[in-house]
Design a protein around this motif. Structure first.
Motif, mmCIF file in Angstrom:
data_model
loop_
_atom_site.group_PDB
_atom_site.id
_atom_site.type_symbol
_atom_site.label_atom_id
_atom_site.label_comp_id
_atom_site.label_asym_id
_atom_site.label_seq_id
_atom_site.Cartn_x
_atom_site.Cartn_y
_atom_site.Cartn_z
ATOM 1 N N ILE A 146 -49.867 20.362 -34.247
ATOM 2 C CA ILE A 146 -50.839 19.450 -33.639
ATOM 3 C C ILE A 146 -50.156 18.523 -32.647
ATOM 4 O O ILE A 146 -50.609 18.347 -31.499
ATOM 5 C CB ILE A 146 -51.549 18.633 -34.734
ATOM 6 N N VAL A 147 -49.062 17.917 -33.073
ATOM 7 C CA VAL A 147 -48.381 16.920 -32.238
ATOM 8 C C VAL A 147 -47.789 17.551 -30.983
ATOM 9 O O VAL A 147 -47.900 16.998 -29.885
ATOM 10 C CB VAL A 147 -47.298 16.207 -33.078
ATOM 11 N N TYR A 148 -47.167 18.735 -31.113
ATOM 12 C CA TYR A 148 -46.563 19.383 -29.948
ATOM 13 C C TYR A 148 -47.614 19.819 -28.930
ATOM 14 O O TYR A 148 -47.298 20.010 -27.757
ATOM 15 C CB TYR A 148 -45.734 20.595 -30.376
ATOM 16 N N GLY A 149 -48.859 19.973 -29.371
ATOM 17 C CA GLY A 149 -49.915 20.364 -28.452
ATOM 18 C C GLY A 149 -50.590 19.200 -27.755
ATOM 19 O O GLY A 149 -51.426 19.418 -26.866
ATOM 20 N N ILE A 150 -50.262 17.967 -28.126
ATOM 21 C CA ILE A 150 -50.922 16.809 -27.524
ATOM 22 C C ILE A 150 -50.542 16.645 -26.064
ATOM 23 O O ILE A 150 -51.403 16.494 -25.187
ATOM 24 C CB ILE A 150 -50.572 15.529 -28.318
ATOM 25 N N ASP A 151 -49.247 16.665 -25.777
ATOM 26 C CA ASP A 151 -48.751 16.458 -24.417
ATOM 27 C C ASP A 151 -47.414 17.179 -24.283
ATOM 28 O O ASP A 151 -46.387 16.674 -24.745
ATOM 29 C CB ASP A 151 -48.578 14.967 -24.136
ATOM 30 N N PRO A 152 -47.384 18.380 -23.673
ATOM 31 C CA PRO A 152 -46.130 19.127 -23.549
ATOM 32 C C PRO A 152 -45.014 18.346 -22.858
ATOM 33 O O PRO A 152 -43.844 18.595 -23.107
ATOM 34 C CB PRO A 152 -46.538 20.358 -22.728
ATOM 35 N N ALA A 153 -45.374 17.390 -21.990
ATOM 36 C CA ALA A 153 -44.363 16.624 -21.265
ATOM 37 C C ALA A 153 -43.715 15.554 -22.134
ATOM 38 O O ALA A 153 -42.723 14.944 -21.727
ATOM 39 C CB ALA A 153 -44.974 15.978 -20.022
ATOM 40 N N ALA A 154 -44.252 15.317 -23.323
ATOM 41 C CA ALA A 154 -43.732 14.238 -24.176
ATOM 42 C C ALA A 154 -43.375 14.751 -25.563
ATOM 43 O O ALA A 154 -43.393 13.986 -26.531
ATOM 44 C CB ALA A 154 -44.766 13.122 -24.286
ATOM 45 N N ARG A 155 -43.007 16.017 -25.683
ATOM 46 C CA ARG A 155 -42.785 16.597 -27.009
ATOM 47 C C ARG A 155 -41.663 15.906 -27.772
ATOM 48 O O ARG A 155 -41.753 15.724 -28.985
ATOM 49 C CB ARG A 155 -42.490 18.102 -26.881
ATOM 50 N N SER A 156 -40.587 15.545 -27.091
ATOM 51 C CA SER A 156 -39.488 14.895 -27.802
ATOM 52 C C SER A 156 -39.905 13.544 -28.347
ATOM 53 O O SER A 156 -39.570 13.174 -29.476
ATOM 54 C CB SER A 156 -38.275 14.746 -26.876
ATOM 55 N N ARG A 157 -40.651 12.778 -27.549
ATOM 56 C CA ARG A 157 -41.105 11.470 -28.016
ATOM 57 C C ARG A 157 -42.153 11.604 -29.122
ATOM 58 O O ARG A 157 -42.139 10.847 -30.103
ATOM 59 C CB ARG A 157 -41.671 10.666 -26.841
ATOM 60 N N LEU A 158 -43.053 12.564 -28.988
ATOM 61 C CA LEU A 158 -44.054 12.792 -30.024
ATOM 62 C C LEU A 158 -43.381 13.189 -31.341
ATOM 63 O O LEU A 158 -43.772 12.723 -32.417
ATOM 64 C CB LEU A 158 -45.023 13.884 -29.570
ATOM 65 N N ASN A 159 -42.365 14.040 -31.249
ATOM 66 C CA ASN A 159 -41.629 14.434 -32.445
ATOM 67 C C ASN A 159 -40.896 13.241 -33.060
ATOM 68 O O ASN A 159 -40.816 13.112 -34.287
ATOM 69 C CB ASN A 159 -40.633 15.535 -32.094
ATOM 70 N N ALA A 160 -40.368 12.356 -32.208
ATOM 71 C CA ALA A 160 -39.684 11.167 -32.719
ATOM 72 C C ALA A 160 -40.645 10.286 -33.505
ATOM 73 O O ALA A 160 -40.292 9.759 -34.573
ATOM 74 C CB ALA A 160 -39.080 10.377 -31.558
ATOM 75 N N VAL A 161 -41.873 10.128 -33.013
ATOM 76 C CA VAL A 161 -42.861 9.319 -33.724
ATOM 77 C C VAL A 161 -43.222 9.970 -35.058
ATOM 78 O O VAL A 161 -43.287 9.305 -36.101
ATOM 79 C CB VAL A 161 -44.120 9.123 -32.857
ATOM 80 N N LEU A 162 -43.457 11.289 -35.035
ATOM 81 C CA LEU A 162 -43.815 11.994 -36.262
ATOM 82 C C LEU A 162 -42.712 11.882 -37.308
ATOM 83 O O LEU A 162 -42.969 11.571 -38.480
ATOM 84 C CB LEU A 162 -44.099 13.465 -35.947
ATOM 85 N N MET A 163 -41.467 12.113 -36.904
ATOM 86 C CA MET A 163 -40.365 12.090 -37.874
ATOM 87 C C MET A 163 -40.040 10.671 -38.322
ATOM 88 O O MET A 163 -39.530 10.463 -39.425
ATOM 89 C CB MET A 163 -39.135 12.764 -37.270
ATOM 90 N N THR A 164 -40.317 9.663 -37.495
ATOM 91 C CA THR A 164 -40.169 8.286 -37.949
ATOM 92 C C THR A 164 -41.153 8.004 -39.076
ATOM 93 O O THR A 164 -40.809 7.340 -40.065
ATOM 94 C CB THR A 164 -40.393 7.308 -36.788
ATOM 95 N N GLY A 165 -42.377 8.523 -38.944
ATOM 96 C CA GLY A 165 -43.350 8.387 -40.024
ATOM 97 C C GLY A 165 -42.862 9.036 -41.305
ATOM 98 O O GLY A 165 -43.023 8.485 -42.405
ATOM 99 N N VAL A 166 -42.234 10.204 -41.184
ATOM 100 C CA VAL A 166 -41.678 10.894 -42.348
ATOM 101 C C VAL A 166 -40.586 10.051 -43.000
ATOM 102 O O VAL A 166 -40.550 9.885 -44.232
ATOM 103 C CB VAL A 166 -41.123 12.271 -41.938
ATOM 104 N N PHE A 167 -39.671 9.515 -42.181
ATOM 105 C CA PHE A 167 -38.553 8.742 -42.722
ATOM 106 C C PHE A 167 -39.050 7.474 -43.404
ATOM 107 O O PHE A 167 -38.575 7.116 -44.494
ATOM 108 C CB PHE A 167 -37.581 8.383 -41.598
ATOM 109 N N VAL A 168 -40.022 6.781 -42.795
ATOM 110 C CA VAL A 168 -40.573 5.567 -43.404
ATOM 111 C C VAL A 168 -41.228 5.911 -44.737
ATOM 112 O O VAL A 168 -41.070 5.189 -45.735
ATOM 113 C CB VAL A 168 -41.578 4.899 -42.453
ATOM 114 N N GLY A 169 -41.959 7.030 -44.780
ATOM 115 C CA GLY A 169 -42.587 7.440 -46.024
ATOM 116 C C GLY A 169 -41.574 7.732 -47.115
ATOM 117 O O GLY A 169 -41.759 7.330 -48.273
ATOM 118 N N MET A 170 -40.487 8.411 -46.764
ATOM 119 C CA MET A 170 -39.467 8.735 -47.758
ATOM 120 C C MET A 170 -38.788 7.470 -48.275
ATOM 121 O O MET A 170 -38.531 7.337 -49.481
ATOM 122 C CB MET A 170 -38.438 9.684 -47.160
#
Length: 405
Positions: free
Chosen positions: A333-357
């Motif tokens: 879902i996240v990688y399909g939002i904006d192909p030009a911002a995939r690295s930043r979108l992934n950073a936001v997603l994985m930050t959510g994962v790390f905060v949850g853990m």
């Protein structure tokens, strides 16, 4: 610089395997030290309290790397970033292997965490190279490598340290990263930058992306909730197994971790399901399976010890698979939002994962102290149910972008 995308660069099976191996080797670097802390501390004359800073600084370095370095993949050639991090990671592992004392070991540990975020550059690279109709399956395959790296790193680290010495483990890990870097240099295509933003603006755009895209917020929060329950379970399992009626050691708790291999090996199949039926449906199924698996452990107090152990193992297989399903769905879902911002979108997603853990580890310990295993089960079930609720909410359209990509 030539842009590399799915239409110009065929993503061969060999390259997919190479990316999966790369993600696994990178993230494994975070965990080699954990089973070696005892022998490492004895040689470096470190107190038990000081030893705890080795994995802590490694994880902190990884967290900082995700937030501060992962977004650079949109601004610069992702291949060069991966190769640069490979060189830094190999150097840090070598430094750890030669460290004469805790000072250099701690510095090396933090640097290992920073550079190991090349795994979070490899996954968006695979998503960029993959054709849209196969993106879920390809990302799932790369995630298989990453998850197997997490699962096997502790086993390998402990075995090598016991038989060859802990320094040899760090040296072998460095050589493996250097060999990986050579293979990536030869076979990974270059990536044209997708953003012209300077570094400070690039980091600032993380907040803009968060505000603009409801699906990014939903995915990051839902995945963070799932990992909150995941972390609450694994951070308290050893304590629970040590007490009555089980009276089992730490090795038994570690053996239950092998249940995660089911989720790792199922990742490519899960990715194909996302391609065929849509990631949103897969995310709901994953959250529901996770919630049911956690809820089933409410039966533990009523079961004899042998049956309870089987239930724990079966539940671990279920929620590991469910969380893996949800992660692949949210990445798609996240990688399909904006192909030009995939690295930043992934950073936001994985930050959510790390905060949850991080939150799950703290809340799980509190729940165990106050309400026992029932409290941990209730916490994990509630967080998974919250993720399921988020995934079933009706979608809202993203706001129109207000800033340059």
């Amino acid at each position: 610089m030539r842009s590399s995308n799915s239409s110009e660069t065929p993503l061969t099976r060999g390259l997919i395997v190479l990316l999966a191996v790369g993600a696994g080797l990178a993230v494994a670097s975070l965990y080699y030290s954990q089973p070696m802390l005892g022998v490492l501390g004895a040689e470096l004359n470190a107190a038990p309290g000081a030893l705890g800073w080795i994995p802590t600084l490694t994880q902190l370095g990884y967290a900082f790397g995700i937030l501060l370095l992962a977004p650079l993949g949109d601004r610069y050639d992702r291949k060069r970033i991966i190769l640069a991090k490979s060189a830094v990671l190999a150097a840090a592992l070598l430094l750890a292997g030669f460290a004469p004392g805790m000072g250099l070991m701690l510095a090396a540990s933090f640097t290992v965490g920073l550079a190991a975020t090349m795994a979070q550059d490899i996954v968006p690279a695979a998503a960029t190279l993959a054709p849209a109709e196969r993106r879920g399956a390809i990302v799932g395959t790369v995630m298989t490598g990453l998850l197997l790296g997490i699962l096997l790193s502790r086993v390998i680290g402990g075995f090598v340290a016991e038989n060859l010495g802990w320094r040899v483990m760090f040296w072998l890990a460095a050589l493996a990263i250097l060999a990986l870097a050579l293979a990536l240099w030869r076979h990974l295509p270059g990536f044209a930058p997708t953003s012209r933003l300077p570094y400070r603006a690039l980091l600032g755009s993380l907040g803009t992306l968060w505000r603009q895209h409801p699906e990014l917020r939903r995915s990051a929060i839902a995945q963070g909730l799932l990992y909150m329950g995941f972390s609450a379970f694994w951070s308290t399992l050893a304590v629970m197994l040590h007490e009555a009626p089980f009276h089992l050691g730490a090795d038994a708790a570690g053996a239950f971790g092998l249940a995660g291999a089911a989720g790792a090996l199922a990742a490519p199949l899960v990715g194909r399901v996302a391609d065929r039926h849509g990631p949103a449906r897969l995310g709901r199924l994953g959250a529901a399976l996770t919630a049911l698996s956690f809820a089933s452990m409410a039966l533990l107090p009523a079961l004899p010890p042998s049956a309870a152990l089987w239930l724990i193992a079966g539940s671990a297989v279920g929620f590991d698979l469910g969380i893996q399903m949800s992660l692949i769905a949210h990445q798609s879902i996240v990688y399909g939002i904006d192909p030009a911002a995939r690295s930043r979108l992934n950073a936001v997603l994985m930050t959510g994962v790390f905060v949850g853990m991080a939150a799950g580890g703290a809340l799980g310990s509190m729940a165990l102290a106050h309400w026992g295993w029932v409290g941990v089960t209730a916490l994990a079930t509630a967080t998974a149910a919250g993720a399921l609720a988020l995934r079933t909410l009706p979608r809202r359209p993203a706001r129109v972008a207000q800033c340059e990509a």
